[in-house]
Design an enzyme around this catalytic site. Structure first.
Site, PDB file in Angstrom:
ATOM      1  N   ASP A  38      14.929  -0.133  32.634  1.00 60.92           N
ATOM      2  CA  ASP A  38      12.602  -0.924  32.529  1.00 60.92           C
ATOM      3  C   ASP A  38      12.751  -1.088  31.199  1.00 60.92           C
ATOM      4  O   ASP A  38      13.027  -0.768  30.104  1.00 60.92           O
ATOM      5  CB  ASP A  38      12.234   0.614  32.875  1.00 60.92           C
ATOM      6  CG  ASP A  38      12.554   1.519  33.783  1.00 60.92           C
ATOM      7  OD1 ASP A  38      12.876   0.382  34.819  1.00 60.92           O
ATOM      8  OD2 ASP A  38      12.814   2.572  34.512  1.00 60.92           O
ATOM      9  N   TYR A  65      23.445   7.721  28.341  1.00 60.51           N
ATOM     10  CA  TYR A  65      21.974   7.330  27.785  1.00 60.51           C
ATOM     11  C   TYR A  65      21.172   9.167  26.784  1.00 60.51           C
ATOM     12  O   TYR A  65      21.720  10.271  27.500  1.00 60.51           O
ATOM     13  CB  TYR A  65      20.670   8.124  29.132  1.00 60.51           C
ATOM     14  CG  TYR A  65      20.876   6.336  30.469  1.00 60.51           C
ATOM     15  CD1 TYR A  65      20.022   5.504  29.930  1.00 60.51           C
ATOM     16  CD2 TYR A  65      21.826   6.656  31.838  1.00 60.51           C
ATOM     17  CE1 TYR A  65      19.819   4.540  31.560  1.00 60.51           C
ATOM     18  CE2 TYR A  65      22.104   5.393  32.427  1.00 60.51           C
ATOM     19  CZ  TYR A  65      21.262   4.935  32.604  1.00 60.51           C
ATOM     20  OH  TYR A  65      21.176   3.824  33.068  1.00 60.51           O
ATOM     21  N   ASP A  79       7.639   8.194  34.503  1.00 59.03           N
ATOM     22  CA  ASP A  79       7.675   7.803  33.195  1.00 59.03           C
ATOM     23  C   ASP A  79       6.473   8.275  32.395  1.00 59.03           C
ATOM     24  O   ASP A  79       4.964   8.198  32.704  1.00 59.03           O
ATOM     25  CB  ASP A  79       8.928   7.212  32.848  1.00 59.03           C
ATOM     26  CG  ASP A  79       7.789   5.946  32.826  1.00 59.03           C
ATOM     27  OD1 ASP A  79       6.754   5.380  33.284  1.00 59.03           O
ATOM     28  OD2 ASP A  79       8.588   4.426  32.457  1.00 59.03           O
ATOM     29  N   ARG A 174      15.176   8.356  35.072  1.00 56.44           N
ATOM     30  CA  ARG A 174      13.682   8.612  35.832  1.00 56.44           C
ATOM     31  C   ARG A 174      13.266   9.879  36.565  1.00 56.44           C
ATOM     32  O   ARG A 174      12.700  10.838  36.941  1.00 56.44           O
ATOM     33  CB  ARG A 174      11.865   7.862  36.131  1.00 56.44           C
ATOM     34  CG  ARG A 174      12.155   7.196  35.163  1.00 56.44           C
ATOM     35  CD  ARG A 174      10.942   5.448  35.337  1.00 56.44           C
ATOM     36  NE  ARG A 174      11.673   4.766  36.107  1.00 56.44           N
ATOM     37  CZ  ARG A 174      11.216   3.654  36.628  1.00 56.44           C
ATOM     38  NH1 ARG A 174      10.022   4.723  37.161  1.00 56.44           N
ATOM     39  NH2 ARG A 174      11.738   3.208  37.584  1.00 56.44           N
TER      40      ARG A 174
END
Length: 296
Positions: A38, A65, A79, A174
């Protein structure tokens, strides 16, 4: 040029933006990326250069992540880049409650991707359908979370938790933030995301655009060779005469001296020569054959 670049994607760049900039810097047309990030996210974005774009499909799928999850808030995009839907202080929320809820995400789980994502439904991207105000049923995905480790806890009216997540391909962080908020009945959204590992590439070895530009100017930039990027695949080395037939697209007989997986990608080499491409082993009329899939 044939190989890979381990790019450290900056914030506010789409993955497509990164590809376009690499094209300009290296003056190459054939550039592709593995694993969309993203725009707000940063970190590892594998980039393939030249004919290596054909090898992106063979990179390992696992990713890792470092994520910061904001609790007490929900947004339309899951988000903090998106419009806020709900906002409620949750100062009584404890780390123990959050840690218990996070255990529900370990292992193989079902996940509904965010409405604003690049997944295609009815031939259109979900984010295009969402922007057009269309409500469509989002298909459930089966994903795997290998590990979630709590790194930091920031209490307050709108507490945040920082976690390290190791997961399989197709996982949306997310969606984890959104679903954690749902389980806690507080609301949740993603505040920050750094991809620390993707397709075998680590953030410690990644290059920023500034570093890439500097190396290009100094003439020190070197691609990551396919051999290193695909080292998770079994390797097969062929004698010159057989390698020539294989490179011409022929299935060649192969008596494996070690156990090789059937119908799975294999790295193919010629004795004393460079990487030739990707093939797979199959059984035809009780005989093992090495079949060309991608030849360079």
């Amino acid at each position: 040029m044939l190989g890979f670049l381990n790019l450290n994607k900056p914030a506010e760049f789409t993955s497509h933006d990164c590809v376009a900039r690499v094209r300009r810097l290296l003056q190459m047309k054939r550039v592709g990326h593995g694993g969309t990030l993203d725009p707000a996210a940063t970190g590892v974005l594998p980039i393939a250069l030249g004919k290596a774009t054909r090898l992106l499909q063979f990179l390992p799928g696992n990713k890792a992540y470092q994520a910061t999850i904001q609790l007490g808030i929900t947004t339309i995009t899951d988000d903090l880049e998106g419009e806020v839907i709900t906002s409620q202080p949750v100062s009584n929320l404890t780390l123990e409650q959050v840690a218990t809820a996070l255990k529900q995400f370990q292992g193989k789980i079902e996940q509904i991707p965010p409405r604003y994502s690049a997944i295609q439904v009815q031939g259109k991207r979900l984010y295009d359908l969402a922007r057009a105000g269309e409500n469509v049923e989002i298909p459930v995905r089966n994903v795997e979370i290998f590990q979630i480790e709590i790194l930091n806890w920031y209490p307050g009216d709108f507490p945040q938790i920082e976690v390290a997540i190791a997961c399989g391909a197709g996982t949306y962080i997310r969606a984890i933030a959104r679903d954690l908020g749902r389980i806690l009945q507080t609301g949740g959204t993603l505040a920050k995301l750094i991809r620390t590992q993707s397709s075998g590439f680590e953030i410690a070895d990644s290059l920023t655009f500034e570093q890439l530009e500097s190396q290009i100017q100094q003439g020190s930039f070197q691609l990551i060779p396919p051999t290193r990027a695909l080292q998770h695949l079994h390797a097969v080395t062929l004698p010159a005469a057989i390698a020539q037939k294989w490179c011409q697209g022929q299935k060649v007989s192969y008596n494996a001296t070690d156990e090789l997986p059937l119908n799975s990608p294999l790295r193919i080499y010629q004795e004393g020569e460079d990487f030739l491409g990707i093939g797979y082993l199959t059984i035809t009329d009780t005989e093992a054959k090495l079949v060309p899939q991608i030849v360079f």
